[in-house]
Structure formats: structure tokens, C-alpha cells
Design a protein around this motif. Sequence first.
Motif, mmCIF file in Angstrom:
data_model
loop_
_atom_site.group_PDB
_atom_site.id
_atom_site.type_symbol
_atom_site.label_atom_id
_atom_site.label_comp_id
_atom_site.label_asym_id
_atom_site.label_seq_id
_atom_site.Cartn_x
_atom_site.Cartn_y
_atom_site.Cartn_z
ATOM 1 N N PHE A 1 0.814 -1.214 0.000
ATOM 2 C CA PHE A 1 0.000 0.000 0.000
ATOM 3 C C PHE A 1 0.849 1.267 0.000
ATOM 4 O O PHE A 1 0.361 2.342 0.340
ATOM 5 N N GLN A 2 2.109 1.144 -0.383
ATOM 6 C CA GLN A 2 3.025 2.278 -0.239
ATOM 7 C C GLN A 2 2.564 3.493 -1.034
ATOM 8 O O GLN A 2 2.645 4.621 -0.544
ATOM 9 N N ASN A 3 2.086 3.284 -2.262
ATOM 10 C CA ASN A 3 1.660 4.430 -3.076
ATOM 11 C C ASN A 3 0.493 5.169 -2.437
ATOM 12 O O ASN A 3 0.489 6.409 -2.347
ATOM 13 N N GLN A 4 -0.520 4.411 -1.982
ATOM 14 C CA GLN A 4 -1.683 5.052 -1.366
ATOM 15 C C GLN A 4 -1.306 5.728 -0.047
ATOM 16 O O GLN A 4 -1.762 6.827 0.262
ATOM 17 N N ILE A 5 -0.458 5.070 0.739
ATOM 18 C CA ILE A 5 -0.053 5.648 2.028
ATOM 19 C C ILE A 5 0.760 6.926 1.819
ATOM 20 O O ILE A 5 0.531 7.942 2.487
ATOM 21 N N THR A 6 1.682 6.871 0.863
ATOM 22 C CA THR A 6 2.501 8.061 0.590
ATOM 23 C C THR A 6 1.627 9.232 0.165
ATOM 24 O O THR A 6 1.809 10.372 0.620
#
Length: 405
Positions: free
Chosen positions: A224-229
Motif C-alpha cells: 500500500f506504499q503508493n496510497q499511504i505516501t
Amino acid sequence: MEAGQRSLPGAALASALALAAALAACGQSADDQPLQVEGGVPVGAVLSLTSNANAYGQDQQIGLELAQAWNQKRRKADSPGAPELSLRLEDGGGDEATATQAFNLLIDAGVVALVGPTLSQQAFAADPIAQRRGVPVVAPSNTATNIPQIGGFISRVSAPSTEIAPLSIAKALELNPSIRRAAVFYAQDDAYSTSESAIFQQALTDKGLKPVTVQRTQLNDQDFQNQITGALRQTPDLIVISAQAVDGGNLIRQLRELGYKGSIVVGNGMNTPNIYPICQAYCDGILIAQAYSPELDTPMNREFVALYKQAKGGAIPPQLTAQAFSAYQVVAEALQRLNKRQPLSQFSLADARKALMAELLSGRYDTPLGEIAFSPDGEVVQQRFHVAQVQMKPGSLSGRFALLP
């Protein structure tokens, strides 16, 4: 004897389907035949015992097993003439196709009612089958909007997200009045998550906290790195998540690993102890509204908690287990009342299903959830709700949902 089983025995299932085929060939419906009560009144259940949703199905299966044992003991002690039940359990997997196949299988085999399926997404596909065939359904865990409105044979003991979700938002703001910026995450390919997320977003807006960002995920996402970032760029101090146990647990873990330190509110899809091994220590502190409390001080709930502790080595029962127990309980009690007025053996299968649905909706039930009833359209009427905060045991993969005042 009441007996739980993963599926119908091969010979019995083949016989039931062969009878249905023969009657159809003669222009006669199997539903017009007498209700088969020998060996127990057949009640079906469709639970997610495999797939990513099996975390829910496992909790629910325990609830049904405890309800069977409880009902049999009570029947022998208090109502020796009451009908025995035979529970026939099928795996609904985690998708719509498997759930609908299981519904068709059990309906064709002559069950008088169904408990399930586990997921709201599955219910929107499977429940219309039961509605067309006139088979009562009691949903133990479907919280999306408009589940009972599928039809007159559909009901639920699981309180809708419209009742539950706003409570956790209000509690988060009570605990931290300085919250000003909220971010929302939800699984866009899941009917429950999308429905609940809309309710969460409205609850935030009603509190003057229109979300600063809404991030869409998928049930099978692991990274989920893209959404979290993207969300953390908006500097939220509250994050609200509508997801299921596996993806939601992974999302929480990654949020904390990437530096988020603010409050987290989660929805009903994470209302299971099975999240603990997933988000581990990072589960600590998350807030969730609940329709069940093991601390509810009623005779029925005390009995249920004792049964669960005995079966699970002293563990505390989760909401999904209590709701599954309650779903079985309302079917059993409605059948017992119906049988007192007219022996079930005198009903045709179709008439028994119709009469059971009317009986089920007209009753009041003292369940582990507290006293419940149903609205005319099958919606659960429940008075008591709670908000809990996860407290993880240091250095372990276990914790508890601690009720907040």
C-alpha cells in the motif's frame, strides 16, 4: 441428533438432487413435498471457510457449533418435544460464484432456512436466489446498506454500518478533540467496504471533517506504499479504514512502518481477533465500533461467554462468533414456536419456509447481542452498541477489544 458437517454426505445429496430432478420431470416441485424432519429439520449455512475471508468464517463456524450444542441441551431440558435441527454447512469461499453455488446446493437439498453468506458482496449475489425460491435467510455478518431490502425472505442479525460506523468517529474525536484532518482508505472492489466508507465519509463531514484525501485499494493488495505516501502528504491526524481483515491488517502495519502516528478508526471488516497476527503490535490503539460486547451483563451473554471460554481455552468471544450464534438461535426459536402451533411434519417444504419467515420476523430474542427483534423488512432492531480500542499484549500476537466508556 443435531450434527454439523462441512457438506451433505454424498449419498444423501445425490438422493435429494435425484428426487428434485424426478419431481421436476413430472411437473412437480420438490418444494411442494412434505418437509423432511426425520433426522432433524434441515437448516443450511454458507460460510467463508477458505480464501482471504476464512478469518471470518472460522469465527462464525465456532458460533454455529456452540449454538447447536446450546440449543440441543436447552431443548432436552425445557422443550423435549421441540424439533431437532440438522445443520448442513457449505463453504462459500470468498467470492460470489462459490456462495451462489452453495446456496443453490442447499436449497435444492431441502433446507428450510439459510444462515449466511459471510460477506456482503456475496449476499448481493446469493440472496436473490433464496428470495426467488422463498427460502428464509438470516445474515450473520452482512452490514452493507440494503441487504434486507433484497426481498421479503432476507433478514440479518448484523447491525448495519449506518448504525455502527459513526460511533467510532465520534469516539475518536472525543478522545482527541484536536483532530482536524482525516484521510480515508477503502477497498473499492468490495461491496461492504464501499458502503461503509460512504457512511464513514458522511460521518466525518457531519463533524466538520470532510476527508482531505480518499485512497482506494483492492482486497488482494499487499503493498500500500503508493496510497499511504499520497495520504501522508496531506498530513492527516485521523485515518479511517474500511477493509477486510487481511488487507486492512497489512494496511495498518504499513501505515505505522511508514511513520504515521495519529489515530486510526477501522470498520466492521476488521472486527475479529484474527487481525492480531497480521498487524501485530501495530494493531494497538485502533478504534472500532461493535454490535457485541463480551462484557454485556445478561444471563444469555454470560452463558454464551462461558461456553466459548470452555471451548477455546479461556479466550474471549469475538463479535462474529456471537452474531453467528444469534443467527442460529433465532432460526431455532422461530421453528420451535411454529412447531407448537402446527407440527412441522404437517407442512410442505414451501409452506414451512414461508411460515418460518413470518414467525422469525414476529419474534423477540434474548441473544448474546442483547434483546433483538426485526423490522417488517428484516432489519435487526438492536439497542446496545459499543466502541472498543485494541490493546495488544506486549511481545505477543494476541490482544483484546477493550470497551471504552
